[in-house]
Design a protein around this motif. Structure first.
Motif, mmCIF file in Angstrom:
data_model
loop_
_atom_site.group_PDB
_atom_site.id
_atom_site.type_symbol
_atom_site.label_atom_id
_atom_site.label_comp_id
_atom_site.label_asym_id
_atom_site.label_seq_id
_atom_site.Cartn_x
_atom_site.Cartn_y
_atom_site.Cartn_z
ATOM 1 N N THR A 59 0.838 -1.203 0.000
ATOM 2 C CA THR A 59 0.000 0.000 0.000
ATOM 3 C C THR A 59 0.869 1.248 0.000
ATOM 4 N N ALA A 60 1.854 1.282 0.853
ATOM 5 C CA ALA A 60 2.744 2.449 0.942
ATOM 6 C C ALA A 60 3.552 2.650 -0.332
ATOM 7 N N ALA A 61 3.742 1.615 -1.103
ATOM 8 C CA ALA A 61 4.488 1.729 -2.357
ATOM 9 C C ALA A 61 3.805 2.680 -3.338
ATOM 10 N N PHE A 62 2.523 2.909 -3.201
ATOM 11 C CA PHE A 62 1.804 3.821 -4.094
ATOM 12 C C PHE A 62 1.989 5.284 -3.710
ATOM 13 N N PHE A 63 2.341 5.578 -2.461
ATOM 14 C CA PHE A 63 2.437 6.958 -2.009
ATOM 15 C C PHE A 63 3.434 7.799 -2.814
ATOM 16 N N PRO A 64 4.660 7.316 -3.051
ATOM 17 C CA PRO A 64 5.594 8.143 -3.830
ATOM 18 C C PRO A 64 5.077 8.469 -5.236
ATOM 19 N N GLN A 65 4.423 7.518 -5.880
ATOM 20 C CA GLN A 65 3.898 7.764 -7.223
ATOM 21 C C GLN A 65 2.762 8.783 -7.193
ATOM 22 N N VAL A 66 1.882 8.655 -6.221
ATOM 23 C CA VAL A 66 0.768 9.597 -6.112
ATOM 24 C C VAL A 66 1.296 11.005 -5.815
ATOM 25 N N ILE A 67 2.238 11.118 -4.906
ATOM 26 C CA ILE A 67 2.811 12.423 -4.560
ATOM 27 C C ILE A 67 3.511 13.036 -5.777
ATOM 28 N N ARG A 68 4.311 12.236 -6.473
ATOM 29 C CA ARG A 68 5.018 12.731 -7.661
ATOM 30 C C ARG A 68 4.024 13.170 -8.739
ATOM 31 N N THR A 69 3.017 12.354 -8.972
ATOM 32 C CA THR A 69 2.022 12.680 -9.994
ATOM 33 C C THR A 69 1.239 13.923 -9.603
ATOM 34 N N TRP A 70 0.912 14.057 -8.341
ATOM 35 C CA TRP A 70 0.170 15.231 -7.866
ATOM 36 C C TRP A 70 0.994 16.499 -8.075
ATOM 37 N N LYS A 71 2.294 16.422 -7.772
ATOM 38 C CA LYS A 71 3.162 17.591 -7.905
ATOM 39 C C LYS A 71 3.409 17.952 -9.371
ATOM 40 N N THR A 72 3.703 16.958 -10.195
ATOM 41 C CA THR A 72 4.075 17.228 -11.591
ATOM 42 C C THR A 72 2.869 17.301 -12.519
ATOM 43 N N LYS A 73 1.754 16.738 -12.084
ATOM 44 C CA LYS A 73 0.541 16.640 -12.911
ATOM 45 C C LYS A 73 0.800 15.867 -14.208
ATOM 46 N N SER A 74 1.853 15.082 -14.234
ATOM 47 C CA SER A 74 2.206 14.324 -15.432
ATOM 48 C C SER A 74 1.841 12.845 -15.257
ATOM 49 N N THR A 75 1.052 12.347 -16.182
ATOM 50 C CA THR A 75 0.666 10.932 -16.172
ATOM 51 C C THR A 75 1.003 10.270 -17.499
ATOM 52 N N ASP A 76 1.863 10.912 -18.281
ATOM 53 C CA ASP A 76 2.186 10.408 -19.616
ATOM 54 C C ASP A 76 2.778 8.994 -19.596
ATOM 55 N N ASP A 77 3.516 8.664 -18.575
ATOM 56 C CA ASP A 77 4.153 7.347 -18.508
ATOM 57 C C ASP A 77 3.236 6.245 -17.980
ATOM 58 N N MET A 78 2.026 6.593 -17.596
ATOM 59 C CA MET A 78 1.069 5.591 -17.101
ATOM 60 C C MET A 78 0.116 5.209 -18.222
ATOM 61 N N SER A 79 0.048 3.933 -18.522
ATOM 62 C CA SER A 79 -0.899 3.512 -19.552
ATOM 63 C C SER A 79 -2.292 3.401 -18.946
ATOM 64 N N TRP A 80 -3.287 3.721 -19.773
ATOM 65 C CA TRP A 80 -4.677 3.598 -19.330
ATOM 66 C C TRP A 80 -5.002 2.164 -18.939
ATOM 67 N N SER A 81 -4.527 1.205 -19.743
ATOM 68 C CA SER A 81 -4.875 -0.193 -19.459
ATOM 69 C C SER A 81 -4.318 -0.634 -18.112
ATOM 70 N N TRP A 82 -3.063 -0.281 -17.808
ATOM 71 C CA TRP A 82 -2.473 -0.632 -16.519
ATOM 72 C C TRP A 82 -3.269 0.010 -15.388
ATOM 73 N N LEU A 83 -3.535 1.298 -15.520
ATOM 74 C CA LEU A 83 -4.207 2.032 -14.456
ATOM 75 C C LEU A 83 -5.616 1.506 -14.205
ATOM 76 N N LEU A 84 -6.362 1.257 -15.258
ATOM 77 C CA LEU A 84 -7.739 0.786 -15.090
ATOM 78 C C LEU A 84 -7.798 -0.664 -14.599
ATOM 79 N N MET A 85 -6.947 -1.535 -15.141
ATOM 80 C CA MET A 85 -6.949 -2.932 -14.676
ATOM 81 C C MET A 85 -6.560 -3.011 -13.207
#
Length: 86
Positions: free
Chosen positions: A14-40
């Protein structure tokens, strides 16, 4: 002993997601995340959450509840970025 191992695993995964969420929130960049990965992953975690609730498994419910919230933030940001580009 095995319950302790399960609890530690739940906290770490669960804690492994925190750095990604914080980074994404700060940068507002989700280009490296695929829709299929995120939705699945979001749907899978949601199903684990339902499973944990239906079987009264607190570690499963808590871990997947927090992870689902983290993933929901990522989905929100990715959706916002997608809509802003249109």
């Amino acid at each position: 002993m095995f319950e302790l191992i399960g609890n530690i695993a739940a906290v770490l995964t669960t804690a492994a997601f925190f750095p990604q969420v914080i980074r994404t929130w700060k940068t507002k960049s989700t280009d490296d995340m695929s829709w299929s990965w995120l939705l699945m992953l979001t749907i899978g975690v949601f199903l684990w959450l339902i499973y944990g609730i239906s079987n009264s498994l607190l570690p499963v419910t808590a871990a997947n509840g927090v992870t689902f919230l983290c993933l929901s933030v990522l989905v929100y940001i990715k959706t916002s970025n997608f809509l802003a580009r249109r």
